[in-house]
Scaffold this motif. Structure first.
Motif, PDB file in Angstrom:
ATOM      1  N   SER A   5       0.814   6.704   6.651  1.00  0.00           N
ATOM      2  CA  SER A   5       1.167   5.638   5.720  1.00  0.00           C
ATOM      3  C   SER A   5       2.374   4.888   6.255  1.00  0.00           C
ATOM      4  O   SER A   5       3.290   5.492   6.804  1.00  0.00           O
ATOM      5  CB  SER A   5       1.507   6.236   4.349  1.00  0.00           C
ATOM      6  OG  SER A   5       1.947   5.236   3.461  1.00  0.00           O
ATOM      7  N   TYR A   6       2.349   3.563   6.105  1.00  0.00           N
ATOM      8  CA  TYR A   6       3.522   2.773   6.477  1.00  0.00           C
ATOM      9  C   TYR A   6       4.552   2.935   5.360  1.00  0.00           C
ATOM     10  O   TYR A   6       4.280   2.621   4.206  1.00  0.00           O
ATOM     11  CB  TYR A   6       3.160   1.299   6.640  1.00  0.00           C
ATOM     12  CG  TYR A   6       4.375   0.419   6.796  1.00  0.00           C
ATOM     13  CD1 TYR A   6       5.067   0.364   7.998  1.00  0.00           C
ATOM     14  CD2 TYR A   6       4.854  -0.332   5.728  1.00  0.00           C
ATOM     15  CE1 TYR A   6       6.209  -0.414   8.138  1.00  0.00           C
ATOM     16  CE2 TYR A   6       5.987  -1.117   5.857  1.00  0.00           C
ATOM     17  CZ  TYR A   6       6.658  -1.148   7.069  1.00  0.00           C
ATOM     18  OH  TYR A   6       7.789  -1.920   7.190  1.00  0.00           O
ATOM     19  N   VAL A   7       5.734   3.450   5.698  1.00  0.00           N
ATOM     20  CA  VAL A   7       6.672   3.747   4.625  1.00  0.00           C
ATOM     21  C   VAL A   7       8.098   3.877   5.159  1.00  0.00           C
ATOM     22  O   VAL A   7       8.313   4.169   6.336  1.00  0.00           O
ATOM     23  CB  VAL A   7       6.253   5.060   3.905  1.00  0.00           C
ATOM     24  CG1 VAL A   7       6.535   6.282   4.761  1.00  0.00           C
ATOM     25  CG2 VAL A   7       6.915   5.194   2.548  1.00  0.00           C
ATOM     26  N   SER A  22       0.840  -1.196   0.000  1.00  0.00           N
ATOM     27  CA  SER A  22       0.000   0.000   0.000  1.00  0.00           C
ATOM     28  C   SER A  22       0.877   1.249   0.000  1.00  0.00           C
ATOM     29  O   SER A  22       2.105   1.168   0.083  1.00  0.00           O
ATOM     30  CB  SER A  22      -0.896   0.009   1.244  1.00  0.00           C
ATOM     31  OG  SER A  22      -0.091   0.072   2.412  1.00  0.00           O
ATOM     32  N   GLY A  23       0.229   2.404  -0.096  1.00  0.00           N
ATOM     33  CA  GLY A  23       0.926   3.685   0.018  1.00  0.00           C
ATOM     34  C   GLY A  23       1.975   3.902  -1.053  1.00  0.00           C
ATOM     35  O   GLY A  23       1.803   3.550  -2.218  1.00  0.00           O
ATOM     36  N   PHE A  24       3.092   4.511  -0.630  1.00  0.00           N
ATOM     37  CA  PHE A  24       4.166   4.870  -1.571  1.00  0.00           C
ATOM     38  C   PHE A  24       4.715   3.648  -2.307  1.00  0.00           C
ATOM     39  O   PHE A  24       5.032   3.720  -3.482  1.00  0.00           O
ATOM     40  CB  PHE A  24       5.313   5.561  -0.826  1.00  0.00           C
ATOM     41  CG  PHE A  24       5.006   6.967  -0.383  1.00  0.00           C
ATOM     42  CD1 PHE A  24       5.075   8.031  -1.265  1.00  0.00           C
ATOM     43  CD2 PHE A  24       4.649   7.225   0.937  1.00  0.00           C
ATOM     44  CE1 PHE A  24       4.808   9.325  -0.858  1.00  0.00           C
ATOM     45  CE2 PHE A  24       4.385   8.514   1.362  1.00  0.00           C
ATOM     46  CZ  PHE A  24       4.457   9.579   0.470  1.00  0.00           C
ATOM     47  N   PRO A  42       0.722  12.390   5.272  1.00  0.00           N
ATOM     48  CA  PRO A  42      -0.284  11.314   5.264  1.00  0.00           C
ATOM     49  C   PRO A  42       0.097  10.202   6.243  1.00  0.00           C
ATOM     50  O   PRO A  42       1.288   9.949   6.465  1.00  0.00           O
ATOM     51  CB  PRO A  42      -0.255  10.787   3.836  1.00  0.00           C
ATOM     52  CG  PRO A  42       0.580  11.713   3.053  1.00  0.00           C
ATOM     53  CD  PRO A  42       1.434  12.478   4.001  1.00  0.00           C
ATOM     54  N   HIS A  86      -4.341  12.536   7.652  1.00  0.00           N
ATOM     55  CA  HIS A  86      -2.990  13.056   7.849  1.00  0.00           C
ATOM     56  C   HIS A  86      -2.680  13.141   9.344  1.00  0.00           C
ATOM     57  O   HIS A  86      -3.580  13.075  10.179  1.00  0.00           O
ATOM     58  CB  HIS A  86      -2.849  14.456   7.229  1.00  0.00           C
ATOM     59  CG  HIS A  86      -2.663  14.441   5.748  1.00  0.00           C
ATOM     60  ND1 HIS A  86      -3.571  13.835   4.896  1.00  0.00           N
ATOM     61  CD2 HIS A  86      -1.689  14.967   4.954  1.00  0.00           C
ATOM     62  CE1 HIS A  86      -3.145  13.982   3.647  1.00  0.00           C
ATOM     63  NE2 HIS A  86      -2.008  14.663   3.658  1.00  0.00           N
ATOM     64  N   GLU A 131      -3.002   5.383  -5.562  1.00  0.00           N
ATOM     65  CA  GLU A 131      -2.541   5.494  -4.169  1.00  0.00           C
ATOM     66  C   GLU A 131      -2.056   6.886  -3.791  1.00  0.00           C
ATOM     67  O   GLU A 131      -2.220   7.306  -2.655  1.00  0.00           O
ATOM     68  CB  GLU A 131      -1.442   4.467  -3.877  1.00  0.00           C
ATOM     69  CG  GLU A 131      -1.949   3.074  -3.575  1.00  0.00           C
ATOM     70  CD  GLU A 131      -2.729   2.990  -2.272  1.00  0.00           C
ATOM     71  OE1 GLU A 131      -2.124   2.763  -1.205  1.00  0.00           O
ATOM     72  OE2 GLU A 131      -3.964   3.134  -2.324  1.00  0.00           O
ATOM     73  N   TYR A 185       2.225   2.621  -5.005  1.00  0.00           N
ATOM     74  CA  TYR A 185       2.212   3.634  -6.066  1.00  0.00           C
ATOM     75  C   TYR A 185       3.467   3.504  -6.937  1.00  0.00           C
ATOM     76  O   TYR A 185       3.401   3.604  -8.164  1.00  0.00           O
ATOM     77  CB  TYR A 185       2.127   5.031  -5.447  1.00  0.00           C
ATOM     78  CG  TYR A 185       2.081   6.149  -6.451  1.00  0.00           C
ATOM     79  CD1 TYR A 185       0.986   6.316  -7.299  1.00  0.00           C
ATOM     80  CD2 TYR A 185       3.138   7.054  -6.562  1.00  0.00           C
ATOM     81  CE1 TYR A 185       0.942   7.346  -8.234  1.00  0.00           C
ATOM     82  CE2 TYR A 185       3.106   8.089  -7.488  1.00  0.00           C
ATOM     83  CZ  TYR A 185       2.004   8.229  -8.317  1.00  0.00           C
ATOM     84  OH  TYR A 185       1.974   9.248  -9.236  1.00  0.00           O
ATOM     85  N   ASN A 241      -5.091   8.799  -3.037  1.00  0.00           N
ATOM     86  CA  ASN A 241      -5.680   8.260  -1.799  1.00  0.00           C
ATOM     87  C   ASN A 241      -4.954   8.785  -0.566  1.00  0.00           C
ATOM     88  O   ASN A 241      -5.575   9.127   0.439  1.00  0.00           O
ATOM     89  CB  ASN A 241      -5.632   6.723  -1.794  1.00  0.00           C
ATOM     90  CG  ASN A 241      -6.558   6.119  -2.831  1.00  0.00           C
ATOM     91  OD1 ASN A 241      -7.465   6.795  -3.319  1.00  0.00           O
ATOM     92  ND2 ASN A 241      -6.333   4.870  -3.189  1.00  0.00           N
ATOM     93  N   MET A 242      -3.617   8.858  -0.646  1.00  0.00           N
ATOM     94  CA  MET A 242      -2.845   9.354   0.502  1.00  0.00           C
ATOM     95  C   MET A 242      -3.087  10.849   0.715  1.00  0.00           C
ATOM     96  O   MET A 242      -3.231  11.310   1.843  1.00  0.00           O
ATOM     97  CB  MET A 242      -1.350   9.077   0.288  1.00  0.00           C
ATOM     98  CG  MET A 242      -0.967   7.637   0.514  1.00  0.00           C
ATOM     99  SD  MET A 242       0.828   7.405   0.526  1.00  0.00           S
ATOM    100  CE  MET A 242       1.234   7.714  -1.176  1.00  0.00           C
TER     101      MET A 242
END
Length: 253
Positions: free
Chosen positions: A210-212, A162-164, A208, A199, A190, A167, A193-194
């Motif tokens: 997001s797990y990253v 998911s997330g970055f 955002p 946030h 994505e 994307y 979406n983020m």
């Protein structure tokens, strides 16, 4: 912000590039016989993500003059070793294995790869093809005839993340025309979406939830430049500002 002269930044980055490229000397991080990459110095295996990293390293080193374009262990020599491997490697029903041995080129597991590693490799192959159009036919053969990327792109039950990360890898499938499939379409959404999603404020900067890690954010900008969404650059800058603010307060990078 301290003002740093551009020249000194270039000097720092040039030294870092030389140090980094030392890893890719044959007999250090690259097998001298197969021309394949060791993911780490003590682990003589690689995933398709690692192979994407190596292709990019070759292209970058060639562009800034750390390695010659022609001649033994030049850019073309190295790329041809990698492309030859991809055109002939053992697959499982058309799907690459999760990892291969850099020493033998054979699969080092019974598990198959994932969308993340595939997307990363596709981005690197696309970049190689743009810089060296003479490899287009071989890269098309690898992507469309040899490997069943369609099967990966069309399977929503795989771990797409998911997330970055999602994307980023979706860009690789899109570059080769696999964006008609739902998992890839979803991945390409994505970023929106983020931006439209929840946030959190850290050090008075909104980012955002997001797990990253920094890895896919940097890859998105460096690998896809100049075709980078302005919204992504803005997000990346805010993530950087949070890290800088944390460093100023804690001394921790």
């Amino acid at each position: 912000h301290h003002k740093i002269e551009v020249k000194s930044i270039k000097e720092v980055l040039s030294k870092a590039a030389v140090t980094a490229w030392n890893y890719f000397k044959p007999g250090v991080g690259v097998n001298p016989n197969t021309g394949l990459i060791y993911a780490t110095i003590n682990w003589p295996y690689f995933t398709d993500w690692d192979l994407g990293n190596y292709i990019d390293a070759i292209l970058d080193a060639g562009q800034i003059g750390l390695v010659s374009i022609d001649g033994k262990w030049g850019v073309r020599y190295r790329l041809e070793k990698v492309l030859n491997f991809l055109a002939n490697r053992k697959l499982k029903d058309g799907i690459p294995y999760e990892r291969y041995s850099a020493i033998s080129g054979w699969p080092a597991t019974n598990k198959v790869t994932n969308p993340s590693d595939s997307g990363r490799l596709l981005i690197a192959l696309y970049r190689a093809m743009k810089l060296f159009p003479e490899y287009k036919d071989e890269i098309f053969y690898i992507v469309y005839n040899r490997t069943n990327y369609e099967k990966i792109a069309s399977n929503p039950n795989l771990n797409w993340g998911s997330g970055f990360y999602l994307y980023y890898i979706a860009q690789g499938f899109k570059l080769f025309g696999f964006d008609k499939y739902e998992p890839v379409k979803k991945g390409l959404m994505e970023l929106s979406n983020m931006i439209d999603g929840p946030h959190i404020e850290i050090y008075n900067i909104k980012i955002p939830i997001s797990y990253v890690t920094s890895e896919p954010i940097l890859h998105l900008i460096l690998d896809l430049y100049p075709d980078v969404d302005e919204r992504l650059i803005n997000l990346a800058y805010r993530v950087y500002l949070v890290q800088e603010a944390r460093y100023r307060e804690t001394g921790i990078y």
